[in-house]
Write a protein that holds these residues in place. Structure first.
Motif, short mmCIF file in Angstrom:
data_model
loop_
_atom_site.label_atom_id
_atom_site.label_comp_id
_atom_site.label_asym_id
_atom_site.label_seq_id
_atom_site.Cartn_x
_atom_site.Cartn_y
_atom_site.Cartn_z
N TRP A 1 25.78 37.10 37.53
CA TRP A 1 26.87 38.02 37.80
C TRP A 1 28.11 37.56 37.02
CZ3 TRP A 1 30.29 36.72 42.46
CH2 TRP A 1 31.40 37.57 42.51
N THR A 2 28.38 38.24 35.90
CA THR A 2 29.60 37.96 35.15
C THR A 2 30.72 38.78 35.75
OG1 THR A 2 28.42 37.47 33.09
CG2 THR A 2 30.74 38.06 32.90
N LYS A 3 31.67 38.10 36.34
CA LYS A 3 32.78 38.77 37.00
C LYS A 3 33.50 39.69 36.00
CE LYS A 3 36.04 39.49 40.10
NZ LYS A 3 35.82 40.36 41.27
N GLY A 4 33.56 40.98 36.33
CA GLY A 4 34.27 41.94 35.47
C GLY A 4 33.39 42.86 34.68
N ASP A 5 32.08 42.56 34.59
CA ASP A 5 31.20 43.44 33.81
C ASP A 5 31.21 44.87 34.33
OD1 ASP A 5 30.42 41.78 31.82
OD2 ASP A 5 28.44 41.29 32.63
N THR A 6 31.37 45.02 35.65
CA THR A 6 31.40 46.36 36.24
C THR A 6 32.82 46.89 36.36
OG1 THR A 6 29.40 45.90 37.52
CG2 THR A 6 30.75 47.76 38.24
N SER A 7 33.73 46.04 36.83
CA SER A 7 35.10 46.48 37.12
C SER A 7 36.05 46.34 35.95
CB SER A 7 35.66 45.65 38.29
OG SER A 7 35.76 44.28 37.92
N GLN B 1 43.04 35.76 35.37
CA GLN B 1 42.41 36.87 36.08
C GLN B 1 42.93 38.20 35.56
OE1 GLN B 1 40.07 37.06 38.96
NE2 GLN B 1 40.14 39.13 38.12
N ILE B 2 42.02 39.05 35.12
CA ILE B 2 42.38 40.41 34.74
C ILE B 2 42.20 41.30 35.97
CG2 ILE B 2 41.94 42.33 33.19
CD1 ILE B 2 42.94 39.72 31.85
N GLY B 3 43.25 41.97 36.40
CA GLY B 3 43.14 42.85 37.56
C GLY B 3 42.94 42.07 38.85
N ALA B 4 42.16 42.67 39.75
CA ALA B 4 41.95 42.09 41.08
C ALA B 4 40.73 41.19 41.10
CB ALA B 4 41.78 43.21 42.10
N ALA B 5 40.81 40.12 41.88
CA ALA B 5 39.67 39.20 42.01
C ALA B 5 38.69 39.68 43.06
CB ALA B 5 40.17 37.80 42.35
N CYS B 6 39.18 40.40 44.05
CA CYS B 6 38.34 40.79 45.19
C CYS B 6 37.76 42.19 44.99
CB CYS B 6 39.16 40.75 46.47
SG CYS B 6 38.22 41.11 47.97
N HIS B 7 36.54 42.40 45.46
CA HIS B 7 35.90 43.71 45.34
C HIS B 7 36.63 44.78 46.16
CE1 HIS B 7 34.22 42.41 49.20
NE2 HIS B 7 33.94 43.68 49.42
N THR B 8 37.49 44.36 47.08
CA THR B 8 38.26 45.31 47.88
C THR B 8 39.45 45.87 47.10
OG1 THR B 8 39.72 43.60 48.80
CG2 THR B 8 37.66 44.08 50.00
N GLY B 9 39.73 45.26 45.95
CA GLY B 9 40.91 45.64 45.19
C GLY B 9 42.09 44.74 45.41
N SER B 10 41.94 43.77 46.30
CA SER B 10 43.00 42.81 46.55
C SER B 10 43.05 41.79 45.41
CB SER B 10 42.76 42.08 47.88
OG SER B 10 43.74 41.09 48.09
N ARG B 11 44.24 41.29 45.17
CA ARG B 11 44.42 40.29 44.12
C ARG B 11 43.56 39.06 44.37
NH1 ARG B 11 50.36 38.06 43.90
NH2 ARG B 11 49.67 37.34 45.94
N THR B 12 43.43 38.66 45.61
CA THR B 12 42.63 37.50 45.98
C THR B 12 41.73 37.86 47.15
OG1 THR B 12 42.73 35.28 46.97
CG2 THR B 12 44.61 36.73 47.34
N CYS B 13 40.62 37.15 47.28
CA CYS B 13 39.73 37.39 48.42
C CYS B 13 40.29 36.83 49.72
CB CYS B 13 38.36 36.75 48.14
SG CYS B 13 37.46 37.51 46.78
N PHE B 14 41.30 35.97 49.63
CA PHE B 14 41.85 35.31 50.82
C PHE B 14 43.13 36.02 51.25
CE2 PHE B 14 39.22 32.23 48.66
CZ PHE B 14 38.49 31.67 49.70
N PHE B 15 42.96 37.09 52.05
CA PHE B 15 44.13 37.85 52.50
C PHE B 15 44.13 38.10 54.01
CE2 PHE B 15 40.86 40.81 50.97
CZ PHE B 15 40.69 41.64 52.06
#
Length: 424
Positions: free
Chosen positions: A276-282, A306-320
């Protein structure tokens, strides 16, 4: 990346229309330097676009070569003061040779590149010798087509003139780039193409051709890591500038080696059982800045852009999501400076309200300078007062007006911190 060896440099040339966007991309994607050619300044006879140079330099960590529009020493000064690491001149060196010497004496020969168009120059070797005598520190060799005569001329200049050389090509084929670097033995190659190029792939071709280029290399093999029962190692991913923790995922040997090879964070998806290469889809890629192993060799820390959001929810970080929280002061001084500066800049760029900041910019530079001067005087007076609250207030007031001056003159906190870092 391995910096112990002297590496050949890959230098993409930026397009006029989207220079800042492309600069950001190449800054993350593995370029060693970038070049910006201001063709409008060259064609129309206007001054170089210093504002775009400043925007580019504010957006990247790698050196920028500013090309085009240089006619006098003041142009060189403006480009270098805007953040360019080097200035390249072509017509100016032909028409005003003494400018090369003046610029070299003033700013250092290592910051002055002179261009030789091999399709126009009758005696390129002789001209290269002349440019070296004038004070040029590096040569950029342009051409129309890659023909054997071009390679012969480049090699002759390399053999007879002891100056670093940048060759140029319109090809984005990694094998062709490697071949040109091998054939010419040039220190650098400039790539002229308006599309986003995969610099890491080009570098891989160069490495396969035994050309030393700056690539990521792991200091220890994956087999040295302590893995969990699934044969995986956790990776904590952090923003390389802010230190913000973005996400946690897992890597296996294949994903780790692909990360090293491509410069983009690649994980092992336990749910999908695949790479899973982060960003290939998003499109939200994570470009590697560093990978560090902990003391037990069982956790990796990745620092990334980081380009854009790190979290799949659209949040900048997964820790929110807070679980427990105690109130504390997490004020970051540099972040405060940046936020206030950006607010001031926004007010200048989008005037319209009756704020004090807009009032200052409306009155112009003399009013801002007057307030800066008054603020400095107030600090001196407050420093004689035993009450520290006064000096705290006056320094804050002074810094606000100083930031107004910085915005007015196009100076960023990055410019200031880099200058201070150079003085350490």
């Amino acid at each position: 990346m391995d910096n112990d060896m002297i590496c050949k440099k890959i230098i993409p040339c930026l397009d006029l229309n989207n220079a800042v966007e492309m600069a950001k991309y190449y800054n993350d994607a593995g370029a060693d330097e970038i070049a910006y050619f201001d063709s409008k300044a060259t064609k129309d006879g206007r001054e170089p676009n210093v504002a775009i140079i400043r925007q580019i330099c504010d957006s990247v960590d790698i050196p920028l070569i500013a090309c085009g529009g240089v006619r006098e020493l003041e142009d060189v000064k403006k480009l270098l003061y805007a953040g360019a690491s080097k200035v390249c001149m072509k017509s100016a060196a032909l028409n005003t040779p003494e400018l090369v010497t003046e610029a070299s004496d003033r700013f250092g020969s290592e910051r002055i590149i002179c261009t030789i168009d091999l399709s126009e120059c009758d005696d390129p070797v002789g001209y290269a010798r002349k440019l070296k005598t004038l004070g040029a520190g590096e040569l950029l060799l342009l051409h129309n087509n890659m023909v054997p005569e071009y390679l012969d001329i480049v090699k002759s200049i390399r053999e007879n003139v002891a100056l670093p050389v940048i060759v140029s090509t319109y090809s984005t084929n990694g094998e062709a780039v490697a071949e040109m670097l091998n054939e010419t033995n040039a220190e650098s190659i400039s790539l002229y193409n308006l599309q986003k190029m995969d610099i890491m792939e080009i570098k891989q071709h160069c490495r396969e051709a035994n050309i030393d280029v700056d690539l990521f290399e792991s200091s220890m093999p994956f087999e040295a890591f302590k893995l969990n029962s699934d044969g995986l190692i956790p990776c904590v991913t952090q923003h390389y500038k802010t230190g913000e923790v973005l996400m946690v995922a897992y890597m296996n040997k294949e994903s780790y080696e692909k990360t090293i090879r491509t410069g983009r964070m690649t994980y092992w998806s336990r749910s999908r059982n695949e790479l899973w290469t982060k960003g290939d889809t998003s499109g939200h890629y994570q470009f590697v800045k560093s990978l560090t192993i902990d003391c037990d060799k069982d956790t990796i820390l990745a620092k990334v852009s980081q380009i854009g959001a790190a979290c799949h929810t659209g949040s900048r970080t997964c820790f929110f999501t807070d679980l427990v929280r105690k109130e504390y002061n997490d004020t970051n001084p540099m972040k405060v400076f940046e936020e206030v500066y950006n607010t001031i800049r926004d007010r200048k760029d989008q005037p319209g309200d009756d704020s004090y900041t807009n009032y200052l910019f409306g009155k112009g530079i003399d009013k801002i300078l007057k307030k800066v001067g008054e603020g400095a005087t107030e600090i001196v007076i407050a420093a004689k007062n035993p009450d520290s609250e006064d000096i705290k207030y006056e320094i804050s007031d002074f810094l606000y007006h100083l930031m107004c001056l910085m915005v007015e003159r196009g100076i960023s906190w990055k410019d200031i911190t880099e200058e201070l870092a150079d003085r350490r």
